[in-house]
Design an enzyme around this catalytic site. Structure first.
Site, mmCIF file in Angstrom:
data_model
loop_
_atom_site.group_PDB
_atom_site.id
_atom_site.type_symbol
_atom_site.label_atom_id
_atom_site.label_comp_id
_atom_site.label_asym_id
_atom_site.label_seq_id
_atom_site.Cartn_x
_atom_site.Cartn_y
_atom_site.Cartn_z
ATOM 1 N N GLU A 265 1.003 -5.064 6.449
ATOM 2 C CA GLU A 265 2.642 -5.091 5.761
ATOM 3 C C GLU A 265 3.280 -5.794 6.820
ATOM 4 O O GLU A 265 3.463 -7.291 6.229
ATOM 5 C CB GLU A 265 3.171 -4.526 4.619
ATOM 6 C CG GLU A 265 2.828 -3.187 4.048
ATOM 7 C CD GLU A 265 2.225 -4.023 2.794
ATOM 8 O OE1 GLU A 265 2.842 -4.988 2.359
ATOM 9 O OE2 GLU A 265 1.779 -2.984 1.579
ATOM 10 N N ARG A 269 3.782 -10.273 6.116
ATOM 11 C CA ARG A 269 5.126 -9.870 4.924
ATOM 12 C C ARG A 269 6.260 -10.783 6.368
ATOM 13 O O ARG A 269 6.256 -12.281 5.987
ATOM 14 C CB ARG A 269 5.856 -9.188 5.143
ATOM 15 C CG ARG A 269 4.883 -8.220 3.699
ATOM 16 C CD ARG A 269 6.146 -7.673 2.627
ATOM 17 N NE ARG A 269 5.839 -6.507 2.252
ATOM 18 C CZ ARG A 269 5.824 -5.898 1.369
ATOM 19 N NH1 ARG A 269 7.406 -6.364 0.666
ATOM 20 N NH2 ARG A 269 5.336 -5.311 0.604
ATOM 21 N N ASP A 398 -8.734 -4.669 -2.684
ATOM 22 C CA ASP A 398 -8.359 -6.267 -2.763
ATOM 23 C C ASP A 398 -8.479 -7.390 -1.457
ATOM 24 O O ASP A 398 -9.210 -8.273 -1.858
ATOM 25 C CB ASP A 398 -7.379 -6.552 -4.013
ATOM 26 C CG ASP A 398 -5.843 -5.263 -2.963
ATOM 27 O OD1 ASP A 398 -5.631 -5.243 -1.644
ATOM 28 O OD2 ASP A 398 -4.963 -5.284 -3.422
ATOM 29 N N GLU A 532 0.611 -10.019 -9.095
ATOM 30 C CA GLU A 532 -0.644 -10.959 -9.164
ATOM 31 C C GLU A 532 -1.112 -12.129 -10.119
ATOM 32 O O GLU A 532 -2.293 -12.773 -10.460
ATOM 33 C CB GLU A 532 -2.003 -9.444 -8.783
ATOM 34 C CG GLU A 532 -1.162 -9.170 -7.499
ATOM 35 C CD GLU A 532 -0.377 -7.916 -7.726
ATOM 36 O OE1 GLU A 532 0.397 -7.739 -8.672
ATOM 37 O OE2 GLU A 532 0.221 -7.702 -6.022
HETATM 38 C C1 DMJ Z 1 1.475 -7.896 -1.759
HETATM 39 O O1 DMJ Z 1 2.541 -7.603 -0.891
HETATM 40 C C2 DMJ Z 1 0.689 -8.721 -1.422
HETATM 41 O O2 DMJ Z 1 -0.094 -9.940 -2.508
HETATM 42 C C3 DMJ Z 1 0.514 -7.664 -0.849
HETATM 43 O O3 DMJ Z 1 -1.110 -8.019 -1.434
HETATM 44 C C4 DMJ Z 1 -0.574 -6.387 -2.250
HETATM 45 N N1 DMJ Z 1 0.568 -6.209 -3.363
HETATM 46 C C5 DMJ Z 1 2.008 -6.836 -3.147
HETATM 47 C C6 DMJ Z 1 2.435 -7.273 -4.279
HETATM 48 O O4 DMJ Z 1 2.304 -6.517 -4.941
#
Ligand code: DMJ
Length: 640
Positions: A265, A269, A398, A532
């Site tokens: 994260e 971010r 993902d 998404e």
């Molecule tokens: C985000 O922090 C990013 O897109 C991450 O890859 C997965 N999910 C969240 C938002 O839904």
């Protein structure tokens, strides 16, 4: 120099020696006499030594004494001729007097200094706790300030790519321009309320009107929303707000904290957000902060396999995994979503350490056996073995697939290994996980315990955009097929929105019997401002210019405005099937980083952040393609 006469020590007189006739037997008298003689000898030797020492030991006046906090450092004195004194010297004639005076002066000074220190200590003891605490704080602030001054030192300049399309994108159509303006207004609302009620906290509680955080950010206030929002503010032209955020980062963002954060994260971010802000604005501070944070993440890689821990303590460097992850495993989507940021870090710093870490992960994964060609979501960092065989293109898996594709794109399509791994993975996914429902909806299921679960998460909806983005360059010229697949996923995800009361998508939806694209369990009915689906609309819009994507995006924007907007910002909702939504009272940082950015881009011209020059990380932070043949020197404002 003559041996000095016997002098009284400490004022006590030495009794005269009795050398008269012995009053004891001869041998005893002889013994006493020799004892006295030895004693006398020792005494005189000791006095001679002390006296000699006084003259021959190095003179303290020839050393300056500096007090550097806890350390005393003796710096050799440099004499008038500039030569360093050896510390041994002789006294000659008239100099002797001057020397004594100098010595006396120094002794007085030392005495005065000691008295002063004693006074200060007494003074401290007289102070209240609060006063002492305040003084300590002032000292600390001073040290932090000094460190910041050091931190601001620019990193060595490196060639940076030509930055195309960081402004503009003005739509020609009035209606689209209005929509774009509306999205910008929503961003202002989210930002302004965070600014007022949550400033410096990681996120905002828009109803309680106070700060909010979760364990992914650790225990300290790292201003996640500020860092995540910066590039969105920049491309929207909200420059005063951007500057406000920049100042907060300069003055407050500190990674030397005893706080355990999620490596994934903070990478996507913070490092992603800071790097994007750096590339867009050219402000060195963002690059410096990104590198500082990256250094703090490196200890997470100290595992027997080099697969990083999920969490790391920024201060101690101690790492560990989530308690819930299959038998102490690390998670594919977490350790597999570092590549883009780490390659940029190596590129910007010239330090290969980051590049090596992520390439090591890739090599290790490449060598491993994969059941049905699929990557399981769990990998044990101690043994290097897969954990539970669970594969998904949604949560836990993902962005690993996303980053294989994007590694190839950001390398100007030269990282062929990444492309091959992506192609292989997607082929296996298509074969085993992608199905069509009875009602004709294409969905991506999850492989669990040897069978396919017909369930798709909101997170997996990003894959529509990924398939479209990866269409060009696909094997056997299957570009059309992948673009079509992306469009099908977009349609399914749109259905998951359209089949709710609020026209917002649930966290997860099923394809079981008559149930299609709807959530069944109460716990899966929430919408937390996720991006998404809108992300996929935007990619599909860029590649097809089919107006349906703008229309679907606008529907989602209106639903967010209607059901998620509150006077203190934007909030997620707990049940998208209920016409009277309850708010979860969290304004997620990714709402500003991703959801609003993708909406804004959806209503902008393609010249804003064109996809052949920019690759968006998984948190929607744009990083430039490294066209290595086409670079200019950083720091040159002409390239911004
Ligand atoms: C985000 O922090 C990013 O897109 C991450 O890859 C997965 N999910 C969240 C938002 O839904």
């Amino acid at each position: 120099m003559t041996t000095p006469a016997l002098l009284p020590l400490s004022g006590r007189r030495i009794p005269p020696l009795n050398l008269g006739p012995p009053s004891f037997p001869h041998h005893r008298a002889t013994l006493r006499l020799s004892e006295k003689f030895i004693l006398l000898l020792i005494l005189s030797a000791f006095i001679t030594l002390c006296f000699g020492a006084f003259f021959f030991l190095p003179d303290s006046s020839k050393h300056k004494r500096f007090d550097l906090g806890l350390e005393d450092v003796l710096i050799p004195h440099v004499d008038a001729k500039g030569a360093k004194n050896s510390g041994v010297f002789l006294i000659h004639g008239p100099d002797e007097h001057r020397h004594r005076e100098e010595e006396e002066r120094l002794r007085n000074k030392i005495r005065a200094d000691h008295e002063k220190a004693l006074e200060e200590a007494k003074e401290k003891l007289r102070k209240s706790r609060e006063e002492i605490r305040a003084e300590i704080q002032t000292e600390k602030n001073k040290v932090v300030q000094e460190m910041k001054t050091k931190e601001k030192k620019p990193l060595p300049p490196v060639p940076i790519p030509n930055l195309v399309g960081i402004n503009g994108g003005d739509p020609e159509d009035d209606d689209i321009r209005e929509k774009r303006e509306k999205i910008k207004e929503m961003m202002k609302h989210a930002w302004d309320n965070y600014r007022t009620y949550g400033w410096g906290h990681n996120e905002l509680r828009p109803i309680a009107r106070k700060g909010h955080s979760t364990n992914i950010f650790g225990s300290s206030q790292m201003g996640a929303t500020i860092v995540d929002a910066l590039d969105t503010l920049y491309i929207m032209g909200l420059h005063a707000e951007f500057l406000d955020g920049q100042r907060w980062i300069e003055d407050n963002l500190d990674f030397s904290v005893n706080s355990e954060v999620s490596v994934f994260e903070v990478n996507i971010r913070f490092i992603g957000g800071l790097l994007a802000a750096y590339y867009l604005s050219g402000e060195e501070i963002f690059k410096i902060k990104a590198v500082q944070l990256a250094e703090k993440l490196l200890p997470a890689f100290n595992t027997p396999t080099g697969i990083p821990w999920a969490m790391v303590n920024l201060k101690s460097g101690v790492g560990r995994n989530w308690g819930w992850a299959s038998a102490g495993s690390s998670i594919l989507a977490e350790f597999g979503t570092l590549h883009m940021e780490f390659v940029h870090l190596s590129y910007l710093t010239g330090d290969l350490v980051y590049y090596k870490k992520v390439m090591h992960i890739r090599k290790l994964l490449k060598k491993m056996d994969r059941p049905n060609g699929l990557y399981p979501n769990y990998l044990n960092p101690r043994t290097g073995r897969w954990g539970q065989y669970h594969t998904s293109v949604g949560g836990l898996g993902d962005s690993f697939y996303e980053y294989l594709l994007k590694a190839w794109l950001m390398s100007d399509k030269t990282d062929h290994e990444a492309r091959r791994m992506y192609d292989d993975a997607i082929e296996a996914i298509e074969k085993h996980l992608i199905k069509k429902s009875r009602g004709g909806l294409v969905f991506i299921g999850e492989w669990k315990n040897g069978h396919l679960e017909k369930k798709m998460g909101h997170l997996a909806c990003f894959a529509g955009g990924m398939f479209a983005l990866g269409a060009d360059g696909s094997r056997m010229d299957k570009a059309g097929h992948y673009l079509e697949l992306g469009a099908e996923i977009a349609r399914t995800c749109h259905e998951s929105y359209d089949r709710t009361a609020l026209k917002l998508g649930p966290e997860s939806f099923k394809f079981d019997g008559a149930m299609e694209a709807v959530a069944v369990r109460q716990a899966e009915k929430y919408y937390i401002l996720r991006p998404e689906v809108i992300e996929t609309y935007w990619y599909l819009w860029r590649f097809t210019h089919d107006p349906r994507y703008r229309q679907w995006g606008w529907e989602a924007a209106l639903a967010i405005e209607k059901y998620c907007r509150v006077s203190g910002g934007f909030s997620g909702v707990k049940d998208v099937y209920s016409s009277f939504p309850t708010h979860d009272d969290v304004q997620q940082s990714f709402f500003l980083a991703e959801t609003l950015k993708y909406l804004y881009l959806l209503f902008s011209g393609d010249d804003l952040l064109p996809l052949d020059h920019w690759v968006f990380n998984t948190e929607a932070h744009p990083l430039p393609v490294l066209h290595l043949a086409n670079t200019t020197l950083s720091g040159n404002p002409a390239v911004r």
